[in-house]
Design a protein around this motif. Structure first.
Motif, mmCIF file in Angstrom:
data_model
loop_
_atom_site.group_PDB
_atom_site.id
_atom_site.type_symbol
_atom_site.label_atom_id
_atom_site.label_comp_id
_atom_site.label_asym_id
_atom_site.label_seq_id
_atom_site.Cartn_x
_atom_site.Cartn_y
_atom_site.Cartn_z
ATOM 1 N N ASP A 304 0.820 -1.213 0.000
ATOM 2 C CA ASP A 304 0.000 0.000 0.000
ATOM 3 C C ASP A 304 0.853 1.261 0.000
ATOM 4 N N GLY A 305 2.185 1.100 -0.029
ATOM 5 C CA GLY A 305 3.078 2.241 -0.087
ATOM 6 C C GLY A 305 3.413 2.851 1.258
ATOM 7 N N MET A 306 2.958 2.250 2.360
ATOM 8 C CA MET A 306 3.190 2.819 3.684
ATOM 9 C C MET A 306 4.565 2.478 4.239
ATOM 10 N N LEU A 307 5.146 1.397 3.774
ATOM 11 C CA LEU A 307 6.479 0.974 4.199
ATOM 12 C C LEU A 307 7.335 0.750 2.959
ATOM 13 N N PRO A 308 8.665 0.695 3.099
ATOM 14 C CA PRO A 308 9.536 0.495 1.943
ATOM 15 C C PRO A 308 9.149 -0.727 1.113
ATOM 16 N N ALA A 309 9.274 -0.594 -0.214
ATOM 17 C CA ALA A 309 8.843 -1.656 -1.127
ATOM 18 C C ALA A 309 9.587 -2.961 -0.913
ATOM 19 N N ALA A 310 10.797 -2.885 -0.380
ATOM 20 C CA ALA A 310 11.592 -4.104 -0.156
ATOM 21 C C ALA A 310 10.868 -5.086 0.748
ATOM 22 N N LEU A 311 10.036 -4.576 1.660
ATOM 23 C CA LEU A 311 9.316 -5.447 2.588
ATOM 24 C C LEU A 311 8.250 -6.290 1.885
ATOM 25 N N LEU A 422 3.626 10.211 1.601
ATOM 26 C CA LEU A 422 2.864 11.311 1.015
ATOM 27 C C LEU A 422 3.463 11.741 -0.318
ATOM 28 N N ARG A 423 4.798 11.770 -0.385
ATOM 29 C CA ARG A 423 5.446 12.161 -1.638
ATOM 30 C C ARG A 423 5.162 11.140 -2.737
ATOM 31 N N LYS A 424 5.216 9.858 -2.384
ATOM 32 C CA LYS A 424 4.909 8.818 -3.375
ATOM 33 C C LYS A 424 3.457 8.901 -3.829
ATOM 34 N N LYS A 425 2.569 9.209 -2.913
ATOM 35 C CA LYS A 425 1.147 9.294 -3.245
ATOM 36 C C LYS A 425 0.886 10.460 -4.187
ATOM 37 N N ARG A 426 1.500 11.602 -3.895
ATOM 38 C CA ARG A 426 1.318 12.788 -4.753
ATOM 39 C C ARG A 426 1.915 12.575 -6.131
ATOM 40 N N ALA A 427 2.944 11.717 -6.206
ATOM 41 C CA ALA A 427 3.567 11.424 -7.496
ATOM 42 C C ALA A 427 2.815 10.345 -8.266
#
Length: 437
Positions: A304-311, A422-427
């Motif tokens: 969901d983008g809340m934690l680093p994608a590596a997880l 938030l930055r990823k969401k806005r992008a």
């Protein structure tokens, strides 16, 4: 596939709830509660049951709006906004790590109480480490024993408790219930201290409501199941604590494994090892469940983008191995940091990061979504949500500073991660999910 067969019926919901709640707490906490407030701990236990029941009903109402898994962080996101949704979501993972640390140390504590050679802080850390590392490796390798394990957990945790109660009732000494307080004097703050500690024994009830979408006729069955579960668990807990007090009396305050020692006093070493076997099987099963579910919570949040994608990375067995390793390291650090009693109190406090937003969401959704159909509405207007919020805040206000720092400090620590989210969401890099259909 017939969807009806996939649904939980009433008694399946009840068993799910009992299995989610009954764990390490009731085996190891009666002695600590008694040392704090004496026989009045029975009243504290009842207070916690009422509080847990009020919060569980709040979960039941808000869960009916959503079709997507996610639980408390979905409720917080739609009621309080993205920031609090993020906070609750990430903290959910941290809460599970704290709980796993408490359970692994609980296993070591029970083992050390039965075999003194395995006692002490060093052995506690070694045993907790072995449990967390071993179960993490089994999880990464894709060992699937969940169905057998679930049955084993349920039987192993309930049978010793029921036998203990049934036999122990014949060995109660009424004089052990007086005086009501240690030294016949109430110590200011002892009720709140015991309430924070014993509340750990009730944590897990949220699993009943969070699984609402998988239940048959949740509007009818869910509230009945929640009430039934809370009554059964409360009666079970009250009986276990009453027998422990009635058999051991003041000695209860000095024991490390109250149920084991009480049964040992009744029928000798056979009773001790019977309860020990059930305790260890139950705790071992719950530890395995934490090893299985905790990394998947982190993976869902990463997706969901809340934690680093590596997880979110998975191995060939489709196991989230990165999340599993990070979860194990976090749980290990917490397990090494304190005793079972300390970790249990911290775990209980940290759970309110999930509970309070859910209770508040009930009030907000009734105004925000007054036009929406709901599967269940708590009776009595706003009374139960307000009671749940008020008593939760009271317990948090009475918690010790270090418990609050460990239990709620994560709210501040994870704020930098929110700005990355938030930055990823806005992008436009965050995939939006339909939470309702």
């Amino acid at each position: 596939m017939d969807s009806q067969k996939e649904k939980f019926g009433f008694w399946s919901i009840v068993l799910l709830g009992i299995n989610a709640i009954v764990g390490t707490g009731i085996f190891l906490l009666p002695n600590k509660a008694y040392s704090i407030i004496g026989s009045a701990s029975l009243g504290v236990l009842l207070f916690d049951a009422l509080l847990a029941g009020c919060i569980a009903l709040c979960f039941a109402e808000v869960a009916g709006f959503f079709s997507r898994n996610g639980g408390p962080y979905l409720y917080a996101k739609h009621a309080l906004g993205d920031f609090w949704g993020f906070e609750v979501g990430v903290l959910k993972w941290i809460v599970i790590m704290i709980a796993w640390a408490a359970m692994s140390v609980g296993f070591a504590t029970a083992l050390g109480a039965a075999f003194p050679a395995l006692g002490g802080d060093t052995n506690k850390d070694i045993i907790a480490t072995i449990i967390i590392v071993l179960l993490t490796v089994l999880n990464i390798l894709g060992v699937n024993v969940s169905k057998i394990l679930n049955n084993l957990i349920t039987v192993s945790k309930l049978v010793p408790l029921f036998v203990f109660i049934a036999v122990g009732l014949f060995f109660l000494n009424g004089s052990n219930f007086t005086p009501l307080f240690p030294n016949d004097t109430y110590v200011e703050g002892s009720f709140a201290q015991a309430a924070v500690l014993l509340f750990f024994a009730y944590t897990g009830f949220e699993a009943i409501a969070v699984s609402a979408e998988d239940m048959d006729n949740p509007k009818r069955n869910l509230p009945r199941a929640i009430i039934t579960v809370m009554i059964i668990v409360s009666v079970l807990y009250m009986a276990v604590l009453a027998v422990s007090i009635g058999v051991l009396g003041p000695e209860l305050a000095n024991t490390k494994a109250p149920v084991q020692d009480a049964f040992n006093a009744i029928i000798g070493p056979v009773g001790l090892y019977f309860v020990l076997a059930g305790t260890l099987l139950s705790m071992g099963g719950i530890n395995f469940a934490q090893a299985y579910f905790a990394p998947r919570v982190a993976t869902a949040l990463a997706e969901d983008g809340m934690l680093p994608a590596a997880l979110a990375k998975r191995n060939k067995n489709n196991i989230p191995y990165v999340a599993a390793i990070i979860t194990a390291l976090g749980s290990l650090a917490l397990a090494w940091s304190g005793s079972f009693t300390t970790l249990a109190a911290i775990s209980a406090v940290s759970r309110f990061t999930q509970y309070l937003p859910t209770c508040i969401a009930v009030i907000i959704f009734r105004r925000k979504w007054a036009h929406k159909e709901r599967s269940y509405t708590i009776p009595g207007g706003y009374t139960i949500p307000i009671i749940a919020i008020a008593t939760s805040l009271w317990i948090l206000a009475q918690a010790q500073v270090h418990q609050l720092l460990w239990g709620l400090g994560g709210c501040i620590v994870i704020i930098p991660l929110y700005f990355l989210y938030l930055r990823k969401k806005r992008a436009g890099l965050i995939k939006e999910h339909d939470d309702f259909n």
